[in-house]
Write a protein that holds these residues in place. Structure first.
Motif, mmCIF file in Angstrom:
data_model
loop_
_atom_site.group_PDB
_atom_site.id
_atom_site.type_symbol
_atom_site.label_atom_id
_atom_site.label_comp_id
_atom_site.label_asym_id
_atom_site.label_seq_id
_atom_site.Cartn_x
_atom_site.Cartn_y
_atom_site.Cartn_z
ATOM 1 N N LEU A 128 73.883 -30.025 -35.887
ATOM 2 C CA LEU A 128 72.625 -30.680 -36.235
ATOM 3 C C LEU A 128 72.099 -31.523 -35.076
ATOM 4 O O LEU A 128 70.892 -31.522 -34.778
ATOM 5 N N PHE A 129 73.011 -32.258 -34.446
ATOM 6 C CA PHE A 129 72.601 -33.095 -33.327
ATOM 7 C C PHE A 129 72.096 -32.239 -32.164
ATOM 8 O O PHE A 129 71.063 -32.536 -31.549
ATOM 9 N N SER A 130 72.852 -31.143 -31.880
ATOM 10 C CA SER A 130 72.444 -30.251 -30.769
ATOM 11 C C SER A 130 71.106 -29.593 -31.068
ATOM 12 O O SER A 130 70.239 -29.465 -30.192
ATOM 13 N N TRP A 131 70.942 -29.150 -32.316
ATOM 14 C CA TRP A 131 69.678 -28.510 -32.698
ATOM 15 C C TRP A 131 68.514 -29.486 -32.554
ATOM 16 O O TRP A 131 67.472 -29.148 -31.982
ATOM 17 N N ASN A 132 68.717 -30.701 -33.035
ATOM 18 C CA ASN A 132 67.643 -31.680 -32.981
ATOM 19 C C ASN A 132 67.300 -32.061 -31.535
ATOM 20 O O ASN A 132 66.133 -32.026 -31.118
ATOM 21 N N LYS A 133 68.353 -32.385 -30.769
ATOM 22 C CA LYS A 133 68.118 -32.785 -29.396
ATOM 23 C C LYS A 133 67.619 -31.618 -28.534
ATOM 24 O O LYS A 133 66.726 -31.769 -27.686
ATOM 25 N N GLY A 134 68.208 -30.441 -28.723
ATOM 26 C CA GLY A 134 67.792 -29.275 -27.945
ATOM 27 C C GLY A 134 66.356 -28.893 -28.227
ATOM 28 O O GLY A 134 65.571 -28.624 -27.315
ATOM 29 N N ASN A 135 66.008 -28.905 -29.490
ATOM 30 C CA ASN A 135 64.651 -28.542 -29.887
ATOM 31 C C ASN A 135 63.641 -29.553 -29.335
ATOM 32 O O ASN A 135 62.577 -29.178 -28.830
ATOM 33 N N GLN A 136 64.035 -30.848 -29.441
ATOM 34 C CA GLN A 136 63.155 -31.884 -28.931
ATOM 35 C C GLN A 136 62.994 -31.777 -27.411
ATOM 36 O O GLN A 136 61.902 -31.964 -26.862
ATOM 37 N N TYR A 137 64.119 -31.457 -26.748
ATOM 38 C CA TYR A 137 64.079 -31.331 -25.284
ATOM 39 C C TYR A 137 63.137 -30.215 -24.857
ATOM 40 O O TYR A 137 62.288 -30.399 -23.968
ATOM 41 N N MET A 162 50.049 -23.084 -27.272
ATOM 42 C CA MET A 162 51.201 -22.265 -26.917
ATOM 43 C C MET A 162 52.119 -22.110 -28.147
ATOM 44 O O MET A 162 52.513 -23.092 -28.774
ATOM 45 N N PRO A 163 52.453 -20.878 -28.542
ATOM 46 C CA PRO A 163 53.345 -20.676 -29.700
ATOM 47 C C PRO A 163 54.756 -21.200 -29.390
ATOM 48 O O PRO A 163 55.244 -21.075 -28.267
ATOM 49 N N LEU A 164 55.403 -21.768 -30.395
ATOM 50 C CA LEU A 164 56.745 -22.346 -30.205
ATOM 51 C C LEU A 164 57.860 -21.382 -30.602
ATOM 52 O O LEU A 164 59.033 -21.781 -30.610
ATOM 53 N N ILE A 165 57.522 -20.168 -30.982
ATOM 54 C CA ILE A 165 58.550 -19.216 -31.417
ATOM 55 C C ILE A 165 59.568 -18.979 -30.327
ATOM 56 O O ILE A 165 60.764 -18.844 -30.573
ATOM 57 N N GLU A 166 59.105 -18.899 -29.082
ATOM 58 C CA GLU A 166 60.028 -18.660 -27.977
ATOM 59 C C GLU A 166 60.949 -19.860 -27.780
ATOM 60 O O GLU A 166 62.133 -19.711 -27.475
ATOM 61 N N ILE A 167 60.348 -21.065 -27.935
ATOM 62 C CA ILE A 167 61.166 -22.281 -27.806
ATOM 63 C C ILE A 167 62.258 -22.306 -28.867
ATOM 64 O O ILE A 167 63.420 -22.628 -28.609
ATOM 65 N N GLN A 168 61.870 -21.928 -30.091
ATOM 66 C CA GLN A 168 62.857 -21.894 -31.179
ATOM 67 C C GLN A 168 63.955 -20.888 -30.888
ATOM 68 O O GLN A 168 65.132 -21.137 -31.143
ATOM 69 N N ASN A 169 63.558 -19.716 -30.370
ATOM 70 C CA ASN A 169 64.557 -18.704 -30.042
ATOM 71 C C ASN A 169 65.531 -19.201 -28.973
ATOM 72 O O ASN A 169 66.735 -18.973 -29.033
ATOM 73 N N ILE A 170 64.955 -19.891 -27.967
ATOM 74 C CA ILE A 170 65.816 -20.444 -26.915
ATOM 75 C C ILE A 170 66.778 -21.492 -27.500
ATOM 76 O O ILE A 170 67.979 -21.515 -27.189
ATOM 77 N N ALA A 171 66.227 -22.340 -28.373
ATOM 78 C CA ALA A 171 67.055 -23.380 -28.996
ATOM 79 C C ALA A 171 68.145 -22.759 -29.857
ATOM 80 O O ALA A 171 69.291 -23.207 -29.864
ATOM 81 N N ILE A 172 67.775 -21.690 -30.596
ATOM 82 C CA ILE A 172 68.767 -21.017 -31.445
ATOM 83 C C ILE A 172 69.880 -20.418 -30.604
ATOM 84 O O ILE A 172 71.075 -20.520 -30.940
ATOM 85 N N ASP A 173 69.496 -19.779 -29.497
ATOM 86 C CA ASP A 173 70.521 -19.209 -28.606
ATOM 87 C C ASP A 173 71.446 -20.294 -28.078
ATOM 88 O O ASP A 173 72.671 -20.116 -27.999
ATOM 89 N N MET A 174 70.827 -21.421 -27.719
ATOM 90 C CA MET A 174 71.651 -22.515 -27.217
ATOM 91 C C MET A 174 72.616 -23.023 -28.294
ATOM 92 O O MET A 174 73.806 -23.253 -28.047
ATOM 93 N N ILE A 175 72.076 -23.142 -29.522
ATOM 94 C CA ILE A 175 72.919 -23.602 -30.631
ATOM 95 C C ILE A 175 74.060 -22.622 -30.890
ATOM 96 O O ILE A 175 75.195 -23.017 -31.190
ATOM 97 N N LYS A 176 73.766 -21.329 -30.755
ATOM 98 C CA LYS A 176 74.822 -20.333 -30.954
ATOM 99 C C LYS A 176 75.965 -20.551 -29.984
ATOM 100 O O LYS A 176 77.142 -20.554 -30.368
ATOM 101 N N TYR A 177 75.608 -20.734 -28.736
ATOM 102 C CA TYR A 177 76.661 -20.966 -27.739
ATOM 103 C C TYR A 177 77.438 -22.255 -28.034
ATOM 104 O O TYR A 177 78.661 -22.323 -27.863
ATOM 105 N N ILE A 210 82.292 -24.705 -30.131
ATOM 106 C CA ILE A 210 82.926 -25.635 -31.082
ATOM 107 C C ILE A 210 83.926 -24.899 -31.969
ATOM 108 O O ILE A 210 85.026 -25.399 -32.260
ATOM 109 N N LEU A 211 83.563 -23.688 -32.432
ATOM 110 C CA LEU A 211 84.467 -22.914 -33.291
ATOM 111 C C LEU A 211 85.760 -22.563 -32.561
ATOM 112 O O LEU A 211 86.860 -22.649 -33.135
ATOM 113 N N ILE A 212 85.611 -22.145 -31.303
ATOM 114 C CA ILE A 212 86.814 -21.829 -30.521
ATOM 115 C C ILE A 212 87.688 -23.076 -30.389
ATOM 116 O O ILE A 212 88.911 -23.032 -30.582
ATOM 117 N N GLY A 213 87.024 -24.210 -30.104
ATOM 118 C CA GLY A 213 87.779 -25.466 -30.022
ATOM 119 C C GLY A 213 88.396 -25.837 -31.360
ATOM 120 O O GLY A 213 89.522 -26.353 -31.427
#
Length: 582
Positions: free
Chosen positions: A22-31, A148-163, A168-171
Motif C-alpha cells: 500500500l505504501f509503495s503503491w501510494n508513494k509510487g503513484n504519487q511520484y 495526458m492520460p494516466l493509464i500509462e502511469i498506472q501501468n508503470i506503477a503496477i509493474d513497479m508494485i509487482k516487482y 517482498i514475497l521472496i523475502g
C-alpha cells in the motif's frame, strides 16, 4: 505452540507485505504523477514559447498548431480564451465543445496560475492529468491546457508494485523458513518440558530432560529436573504418610467420620460403613444425607456450638439387627498459625451392642447365680433350723431332712462346678492339652456313666459310630460335651430312644444326639444356650439341672471353632448336631 508461533510470524509478515504494497503503491503513484505533472508543465512552457514565436511572425493558426505539436509532445493540446471558449483542440472538434471557464484548472489559469488537476474524462473513459498555463501573446490572451492520460502511469506503477511484491514475497518465504527453523529449535526443548510435565501430572516422576544448551532453556531444564526429583520424594513421603494414615483408620474398631463447618464429610473409615450400614462413598456429602439419627445430630451440633467434647448413646435401627452405639464428638482444632480456630468436627461412633449384651448377660448371670445359690441355701438353712428346733430327735424326719440337705448340697456343688468349668472355657483362646482321641471310645464311656439314669425309664440308647473316627482334642472336654447333651436327652425323654451318632466328612467330625422326648417350642430355641435359661424352669430344677449344661456345650464347640445346630418338634423329639472342623 510451534504452530501458534508460525501463525504469528506469517501474520506479521503478511501485514508487513500489505503495508509495504500500500505504501509503495501510494508513494509510487504519487511520484509518477508529480513527475508527469512537472514534465507537462515543462512541455507547456515550451509550447507557449513556440506559440509566441509564431504569433510574432504573423503565422498564427491555433488549430494547426494544436494538431502539429500534439503528436510531437504526446499530449492533447487545447487553447481556451479568457471567456472559457475553446478555440482549438487537437483531439476534438473545438466548435462543439462546452465552455471550459468553470473547469478548475482553467479558471485558475485565467487568474494567472499554473494549475493541474486529475479528473475522469467521461468522453474518453479514463483518468487524465489536465495542466493549464496562462498565455498572453500577440493577438491572443487565454489558457493553454495540456491533457495526458494516466493509464500509462498506472501501468508503470503496477509493474513497479509487482516487482516490489515479488521481492517482498521472496523475502517473506525466506523469513518463514528461517522462522520455522528458529521456532523448531526453540520449541524442541519446550516440547520436551511439556511432555515431561504431562508425565509428571500422570504420576511419572522418573522422566528426565537432557538439553545441552547453556542458555535460559538449559537452566529451565535443569531446574525442572531438580523439581522432578524433589516432587518425587515429596510425593513418596506423602503417599507413605497417607498409607499409614489410611491403615490406622481402617484398623480402628470404631467408626470415624470428620465433617467440615458446612457439615460435609471429608474423611471417614470403612468401619463406619459397617456400623451404620452405608453402601456408598460419602465424601463431599452432607452428614444429614448419610446418617439419619437425631441423637448423632444433637451431639454433633452441640459439640460445634459449645466447641467442646460431647458423648452420648443411641440405637441405630436396621432391617437385620438394631445396634447400640456410643457417639463421641470433638472439634477439630486448626494449627496455631491458621487464621481459623476450628476446621470442623470429628465423630467417633463405637458399636457397643455386644458390650451392652455382655453387661446384660453379666447382670442376668449375677442375678441367676444369686437366685440359683439362694434357693438351695435357703432350703438347707430351713431344714437345719428345723433339725435344731427338735426335729433331729425324730429319726425318720431327721433322716429325710438330711437326705434333702445332701441333695441340695450336691446341687450347689454341681452348680459351682459348672460355673467354674464355664468360666475356665470362656477364658481359653484355644485348647492346649489336646491329643488324638477315638470319639467312639468316648461315647461308650459316657453311655456307661449314664446307664444308671435309665433304670426307671423305658429308653433305649442307640449308638451309631463310624469306626476309627479320631479327633485332636482334650478328651475330658469332649466327654463333658457328650455327657451334657445325652443327660439332657435322657431327662426329657420318658420312653423311646436316645440316638448318638458320630461320622466324618472331608472337613468335619459330625456328632448328633437325637431323642424322642417332649421337644422344644421354636421360640425357645434361639435362647437355649444362654446361661440358666430353662424352657420349663420348675421341671428342670426338680431334675437337678443347673441351667448351664447347654451353655457349656456351646462354649466347648466354640473353643474348637465348630458349629452347633438344633432341630426340634413338640412331641416328636430334638436333634443336636455338632460339626467340629478337622
Amino acid at each position: 505452540m510451534q504452530k501458534k508461533l508460525m501463525a504469528t510470524y506469517i501474520l506479521i509478515i503478511s501485514l508487513t507485505i500489505i503495508i509495504a504494497v500500500l505504501f509503495s503503491w501510494n508513494k509510487g503513484n504519487q511520484y509518477f504523477r508529480d513527475t508527469v505533472r512537472k514534465d507537462t508543465e515543462t512541455k507547456g512552457q515550451l509550447l507557449i514559447d513556440i506559440l509566441t514565436n509564431e504569433a510574432e511572425n504573423d503565422s498564427l493558426d491555433f488549430q494547426a498548431f494544436a494538431d502539429r505539436y500534439s503528436s510531437k509532445s504526446e499530449v492533447r493540446i487545447t487553447l481556451i480564451d479568457m471567456e472559457g471558449i475553446v478555440v482549438a483542440d487537437s483531439d476534438e472538434d473545438y466548435r462543439i465543445m462546452d465552455n471550459h471557464a468553470f473547469r478548475n484548472e482553467v479558471s485558475r489559469a485565467i487568474k494567472g496560475e499554473i494549475a493541474s488537476k486529475i479528473r475522469y474524462s467521461d468522453t474518453l473513459g479514463t483518468y487524465y492529468l489536465y495542466t493549464a498555463l496562462p498565455i498572453s501573446i500577440k493577438g491572443f490572451q487565454g489558457v493553454l491546457r495540456l491533457s495526458m492520460p494516466l493509464i500509462e502511469i498506472q501501468n508503470i506503477a503496477i509493474d513497479m508494485i509487482k516487482y516490489v511484491v515479488y521481492g517482498i514475497l521472496i523475502g517473506a518465504v525466506i523469513a518463514v523458513i528461517i522462522a520455522y527453523i528458529v521456532t523448531k529449535r526453540f520449541m524442541e526443548p519446550l516440547g520436551q518440558l511439556t511432555q515431561a510435565a504431562i508425565k509428571i501430572s500422570e504420576g511419572n516422576y522418573n522422566d528426565k530432560i537432557y538439553i545441552r544448551s547453556k542458555d535460559e532453556t538449559g537452566k529451565l531444564a535443569e531446574a525442572f529436573n531438580d523439581m522432578s526429583v524433589k516432587l518425587s520424594l515429596n510425593m513418596w513421603k506423602l503417599e507413605k504418610r497417607n498409607r499409614e494414615f489410611e491403615s490406622v483408620l481402617s484398623s480402628m474398631i470404631n467408626g470415624v467420620v470428620a465433617v467440615d463447618e458446612d457439615y460435609k464429610v471429608f474423611l471417614y473409615n470403612s468401619k463406619l460403613n459397617q456400623i451404620l450400614n452405608i453402601q456408598e462413598d460419602i465424601v463431599g456429602k452432607s452428614i444429614y444425607e448419610v446418617i439419619r439419627n437425631t441423637t448423632i445430630f444433637n451431639v454433633l451440633e452441640k459439640s460445634i456450638e459449645q466447641n467442646e467434647y460431647i458423648v452420648d448413646e443411641t440405637i441405630i435401627k436396621s432391617n437385620k439387627k438394631d445396634k447400640t452405639v456410643r457417639v463421641y464428638a470433638n472439634p477439630i482444632f486448626a494449627p496455631k498459625r491458621a487464621s481459623i480456630k476450628t476446621m470442623g468436627t470429628l465423630l467417633v461412633i463405637r458399636d457397643i451392642t455386644q458390650m451392652k449384651k455382655l453387661e446384660t448377660m453379666r447382670s442376668d448371670f449375677v442375678s441367676n447365680v444369686t437366685h440359683e445359690l439362694n434357693t438351695p441355701l435357703t432350703s438347707i438353712r430351713g431344714f437345719v433350723d428345723t433339725l435344731k428346733n427338735g426335729a433331729i430327735k425324730d429319726e425318720k424326719v431327721a433322716a429325710r431332712f438330711l437326705d434333702i440337705i445332701d441333695i441340695e448340697t450336691e446341687r450347689l456343688s454341681l452348680l459351682i462346678q459348672d460355673i467354674l468349668s464355664l468360666s475356665a472355657i470362656e477364658n481359653m483362646e484355644d485348647e492346649k492339652n489336646s491329643s488324638d482321641n477315638n470319639i467312639g471310645e468316648i461315647i461308650n464311656e459316657v453311655t456307661e456313666i449314664l446307664n444308671p439314669k435309665l433304670e426307671n425309664k423305658d429308653i433305649n440308647i442307640d449308638i451309631r459310630v463310624k469306626k476309627n473316627v479320631t479327633y485332636n482334642c482334650n478328651r475330658n472336654r469332649i466327654k463333658q460335651l457328650i455327657i451334657n447333651l445325652m443327660d439332657n436327652a435322657i431327662k426329657y425323654t420318658e420312653k423311646g430312644s436316645v440316638i448318638i451318632s458320630c461320622d466324618e466328612s472331608e472337613e468335619d467330625i459330625i456328632i448328633e444326639v437325637t431323642d424322642t422326648g417332649i421337644g422344644i417350642e421354636e421360640q425357645h430355641i434361639p435362647r437355649l444356650f444362654e446361661r440358666f435359661y430353662r424352657v420349663d424352669k420348675g421341671r428342670s430344677r426338680n431334675m437337678g439341672g443347673t441351667g448351664l449344661g447347654l451353655s457349656i456345650v456351646k462354649h466347648i464347640v466354640g473353643l474348637y471353632k465348630g458349629k452347633i445346630e438344633v432341630e426340634s418338634n413338640i412331641g416328636v423329639g430334638t436333634t443336636f448336631t455338632i460339626r467340629l472342623p478337622k
